[in-house]
Design a protein around this motif. Structure first.
Motif, PDB file in Angstrom:
ATOM      1  N   ILE A   1       4.131  -1.061  -6.535  1.00  0.00           N
ATOM      2  CA  ILE A   1       2.940  -1.854  -6.855  1.00  0.00           C
ATOM      3  C   ILE A   1       3.178  -2.605  -8.156  1.00  0.00           C
TER       4      ILE A   1
ATOM      5  N   SER B   1       8.340  -3.877   2.342  1.00  0.00           N
ATOM      6  CA  SER B   1       7.325  -3.298   1.467  1.00  0.00           C
ATOM      7  C   SER B   1       7.512  -3.648  -0.012  1.00  0.00           C
TER       8      SER B   1
ATOM      9  N   THR C   1       1.338  -5.236  -3.352  1.00  0.00           N
ATOM     10  CA  THR C   1       1.963  -4.069  -2.734  1.00  0.00           C
ATOM     11  C   THR C   1       3.063  -4.423  -1.729  1.00  0.00           C
TER      12      THR C   1
ATOM     13  N   MET D   1       5.868   2.510  -1.229  1.00  0.00           N
ATOM     14  CA  MET D   1       5.617   1.138  -1.657  1.00  0.00           C
ATOM     15  C   MET D   1       5.546   1.055  -3.177  1.00  0.00           C
TER      16      MET D   1
ATOM     17  N   HIS E   1      -0.952   5.670  -6.354  1.00  0.00           N
ATOM     18  CA  HIS E   1       0.387   5.521  -5.783  1.00  0.00           C
ATOM     19  C   HIS E   1       0.304   5.470  -4.264  1.00  0.00           C
ATOM     20  N   ILE E   2       1.116   4.615  -3.697  1.00  0.00           N
ATOM     21  CA  ILE E   2       1.174   4.479  -2.240  1.00  0.00           C
ATOM     22  C   ILE E   2       2.559   4.899  -1.779  1.00  0.00           C
TER      23      ILE E   2
ATOM     24  N   MET F   1      -3.585  -6.571  -7.342  1.00  0.00           N
ATOM     25  CA  MET F   1      -2.574  -5.598  -6.945  1.00  0.00           C
ATOM     26  C   MET F   1      -1.644  -6.199  -5.896  1.00  0.00           C
TER      27      MET F   1
ATOM     28  N   PRO G   1       6.798  -5.738  -3.257  1.00  0.00           N
ATOM     29  CA  PRO G   1       5.785  -6.687  -3.705  1.00  0.00           C
ATOM     30  C   PRO G   1       6.416  -7.974  -4.203  1.00  0.00           C
TER      31      PRO G   1
ATOM     32  N   VAL H   1      -4.218   0.463   2.681  1.00  0.00           N
ATOM     33  CA  VAL H   1      -3.018  -0.367   2.567  1.00  0.00           C
ATOM     34  C   VAL H   1      -2.156  -0.180   3.806  1.00  0.00           C
TER      35      VAL H   1
END
Length: 323
Positions: A81, A209, A140, A79, A75-76, A138, A211, A202
């Motif tokens: 994903i 942000s 993001t 953001m 997990h970011i 991925m 995706p 990232v």
């Protein structure tokens, strides 16, 4: 005045998905190992099936499915994903293909250091390629970069993990061996994956942000989990002989002893019943040992078809007549 700023986002992991990824690596390794036990014990007609089962279990289960669930666990902060389905599928194909190549290279002569080195290098580089192809899938909404030193370390770990996996695969011959080896293989695979993830950086632009496109990872992870665990369960059940076939571990130990007594040189002639044929891709039954039987009700069927030999049946009828 442009108020947007580039920000490096912190990452963390969902421990539930990390646990699932480790479980997949362990179960996939176990399925690959018990499938590999079947390879030297099978006739030509079924040998390819077990090679494919081992490649699918190792590449698709222990490596790819573990990798995917490990990515879902990632997990970011701030953001979302998603994943490109085409690149995700390509990473699966790479994992299964390189596992199959490694198994075939080493399986034709498990005692060859050259083949082990070549198979481990090809499989290891392939696993690294699978990992970074999966990372390329991925989405993001930010920019993904990598720490080159950690990337290099992850590639080295991938090659070492592949070497360990291929070396172990053709040397286990008991339940305890398989269980311990499964944990060792799973540890190596997970070590490569999470080292590669640690190399990920990232950077996103505030206010941008989201995706662009891709599949929701939670939805995809449910499908991956159900299919992978179901397939691995079927592979393990079949490899262990279902409910009534002769114990595969006993047969594997006998085959290993036969090969060791011949200096580790498998007979590739394909003639059944020869002692040398207990090599990894040699014929089905070891010397001096009857093929296993599968009992269904009052009837007994020879697993490798010997019960159906007309000559043997005629001999039995003549013997019955004389009696």
């Amino acid at each position: 005045m442009d108020l947007t700023t580039a920000t490096r986002h912190a990452a963390d992991y969902d421990l539930l998905f990390v646990g699932v990824s480790v479980a997949l690596a362990t179960v996939g390794s176990f399925a690959a190992l018990v499938s590999a036990l079947r390879i030297p014990l099978s006739g030509a007609a079924t040998r390819l099936r077990w090679v494919l089962s081992a490649a699918l279990s190792l590449g698709g289960g222990a490596i790819w499915a573990m990798h995917f669930m490990g990515m879902v666990a990632y997990h970011i902060d701030g953001m979302d994903i998603t994943y490109d389905i085409g690149l995700t599928a390509l990473s699966l194909v790479i994992a299964v293909a390189v596992s199959g190549i490694g198994l075939v290279l080493v399986g034709t002569n498990p005692h060859s250091v050259t083949r082990l080195g070549a198979g481990g290098l090809i499989a290891g580089l392939g696993v690294a390629a699978m990992h970074y192809t999966g990372m390329a899938a991925m989405r993001t909404g930010g920019t993904v970069t990598y720490d080159t030193k950690l990337v290099a370390i992850s590639v080295v770990i991938a090659v070492l993990a592949a070497l360990a996996a291929l070396w172990i695969t053709f040397r286990v011959r008991s339940r305890s061996h398989v269980l311990v080896a499964s944990v060792v293989m799973a540890t190596a695979v997970c070590g490569m994956h999470y080292t590669g993830m640690a190399a990920t950086r990232v950077t996103g632009i505030s206010g941008a942000s989201e995706p662009s496109g891709g599949v929701d990872p939670i939805t995809l992870s449910l499908v991956v989990c159900v299919l992978t665990f179901s397939i691995l369960a079927l592979v393990i059940f079949a490899a262990l002989g279902g409910v009534s076939e002769t114990d595969v571990f006993t047969r594997a130990a006998h085959a290993h002893d036969q090969t060791a007594s011949l200096g580790g040189k498998p007979d590739m002639s394909g003639k059944p019943g020869t002692a040398a044929g207990s090599g990894a891709f040699g014929p089905a039954a070891p010397a001096g040992r009857a093929a296993p039987v599968l009992t269904i009700g009052a009837q007994t069927a020879d697993v490798f078809g010997q019960a159906g030999d007309p000559g043997r049946q005629g001999h039995r009828r003549g013997h019955a007549t004389r009696r």
